[in-house]
Design a protein around this motif. Structure first.
Motif, short mmCIF file in Angstrom:
data_model
loop_
_atom_site.label_atom_id
_atom_site.label_comp_id
_atom_site.label_asym_id
_atom_site.label_seq_id
_atom_site.Cartn_x
_atom_site.Cartn_y
_atom_site.Cartn_z
N VAL A 300 0.84 -1.19 0.00
CA VAL A 300 0.00 0.00 0.00
C VAL A 300 0.88 1.25 0.00
O VAL A 300 0.68 2.19 -0.78
N ILE A 301 1.89 1.26 0.88
CA ILE A 301 2.77 2.42 0.98
C ILE A 301 3.57 2.61 -0.31
O ILE A 301 3.70 3.74 -0.82
N THR A 302 4.12 1.51 -0.85
CA THR A 302 4.96 1.66 -2.04
C THR A 302 4.15 2.06 -3.28
O THR A 302 4.64 2.83 -4.10
N ILE A 303 2.92 1.56 -3.39
CA ILE A 303 2.09 1.93 -4.54
C ILE A 303 1.70 3.41 -4.46
O ILE A 303 1.76 4.14 -5.46
N ILE A 341 9.90 -1.56 -9.67
CA ILE A 341 10.95 -1.46 -8.67
C ILE A 341 10.36 -1.15 -7.30
O ILE A 341 10.75 -1.75 -6.28
N ALA A 342 9.40 -0.23 -7.26
CA ALA A 342 8.78 0.14 -5.98
C ALA A 342 8.11 -1.07 -5.33
O ALA A 342 8.25 -1.31 -4.12
N ILE A 343 7.38 -1.83 -6.13
CA ILE A 343 6.65 -2.98 -5.58
C ILE A 343 7.60 -4.10 -5.15
O ILE A 343 7.50 -4.63 -4.03
N ILE A 344 8.55 -4.44 -6.05
CA ILE A 344 9.46 -5.55 -5.73
C ILE A 344 10.34 -5.23 -4.52
O ILE A 344 10.42 -6.02 -3.57
#
Length: 369
Positions: A300-303, A341-344
């Motif tokens: 949630v935070i990264t998305i 990149i953000a999600i992984i």
């Protein structure tokens, strides 16, 4: 409250921590998106520059002959064959002959389709370009200076009157003293409308001119020859490869910077909640459910961070780039890369400390400060 709603709302219970986490991750995303847009824009600008004006290479006859270039003429239907080769953007024939022009018994007359005149690397200094199949001609600036012609005058070419509609300039000294008209008129004057001297070839953006030339040689090399001296293609290709390599290096740097920021932020966020995890374990939550919760909250935070960072990176480059003389280019690939990149890295950043936390006995986790 459902488990999903709990995951969506829980990261924002601690607003300060959530904001700091989002800011930290978003900075990395801004770097990735901004540098991606800038470097792609530089590559695009460079390609526009090396492909602007003039052909990338030309096609000529295989054997020596009596054409103005010293090679044999080739059949006009070769133009269509070359145009259909993979990687070719445009292909226009030219017909170069030596004939009487004005007071000169012998001068260079170049015929080309008006639509392909840009491939001849000429630019109009005065007047306009000739029309197709009309008795109109444009003169090179050197020829004009030597013979005192001006736009609006007439000139005899092979005994036929032509109106001078323009004066052109070029960096090619072999053409600066010549005369251009439509290729159909040259074929008519020479009574040979099925022959051409050369074919100017322009490759598609992103294609390597040398690779396209080699492709043509491999397919038709027994009948025609490619002439690559129109452009120092190897040198240009090396420069483009260097720029693309720099793009990869900058992107890698952005990934490292953004990735480290994400991992650091997520580690801090999860470790701060070790005591809370102990409470959940004490009331019966399984390790798998706790892992799912923490990783879900990380996502949630990264998305959210990826969305904010992408928007800021895009707006910053779009608004500030032109003021710095940079024209950024944003493709879906940049945003897919940023979100990926953000999600992984966000999952990894949440998964590693979560695994350590769930392995703690509930009593130890409850004592964690």
């Amino acid at each position: 409250m459902s488990f999903l709603k709990f995951i969506l709302k829980n990261p924002f219970r601690r607003r300060t921590s959530a904001i700091l986490a989002i800011v930290g991750i978003a900075i990395g995303i801004v770097v990735i998106v901004a540098l991606g847009g800038i470097t792609d824009g530089l590559v695009n600008t460079f390609e526009d520059t090396i492909h602007a004006g003039g052909a990338d290479f030309s096609i000529s006859g295989k054997e020596t002959g009596d054409s103005a270039y010293g090679t044999n003429t080739i059949d006009a239907n070769w133009t269509e064959k070359i145009a259909n080769v993979s990687g070719v953007e445009e292909a226009y024939p030219i017909y170069v002959v030596l004939t009487s022009v004005g007071d000169d018994y012998m001068n260079t007359l170049i015929g080309i389709d008006p639509e392909g005149a840009n491939l001849a690397d000429i630019s109009m200094k005065e007047g306009r370009l000739f029309k197709d199949n009309e008795s109109e001609a444009i003169l090179g600036e050197i020829y004009v200076d030597d013979n005192d012609y001006k736009v609006g005058d007439t000139i005899k070419i092979d005994g036929e009157e032509f109106e001078i509609v323009g004066i052109y300039e070029t960096g090619d000294q072999n053409m600066a003293g010549g005369v251009f008209t439509s290729i159909s008129k040259v074929g008519e004057l020479m009574d040979d409308e099925d022959s051409i001297s050369n074919i100017y070839v322009k490759v598609k953006k992103g294609e390597d001119p040398q690779a396209v030339a080699d492709r043509i040689d491999e397919k038709y090399g027994d009948d025609i020859a490619t002439i690559t001296s129109v452009m120092e293609m190897q040198q240009m290709g090396d420069m483009l490869n260097m720029l693309q390599a720099s793009t990869w290096a900058i992107s890698l740097l952005a990934i490292v910077v953004g990735g480290l920021g994400i991992i650091n932020t997520m580690l801090m966020s999860v470790f701060e909640r070790t005591r809370e995890i102990g409470v959940l374990k004490a009331v019966g939550w399984s390790d798998r459910k706790i892992l799912t919760m923490i990783v879900g909250e990380s996502l949630v935070i990264t998305i959210v961070s990826a969305i904010i960072g992408s928007v800021i990176g895009f707006l910053a480059c779009t608004l500030l780039g032109p003021q710095m003389g940079i024209s950024p280019l944003f493709t879906p690939k940049i945003f897919i890369q940023a979100f990926g990149i953000a999600i992984i890295v966000g999952i990894i950043g949440g998964l590693y400390p979560a695994i350590k936390a769930v392995k703690l006995p509930p009593t130890e986790a409850l004592r964690y400060e």
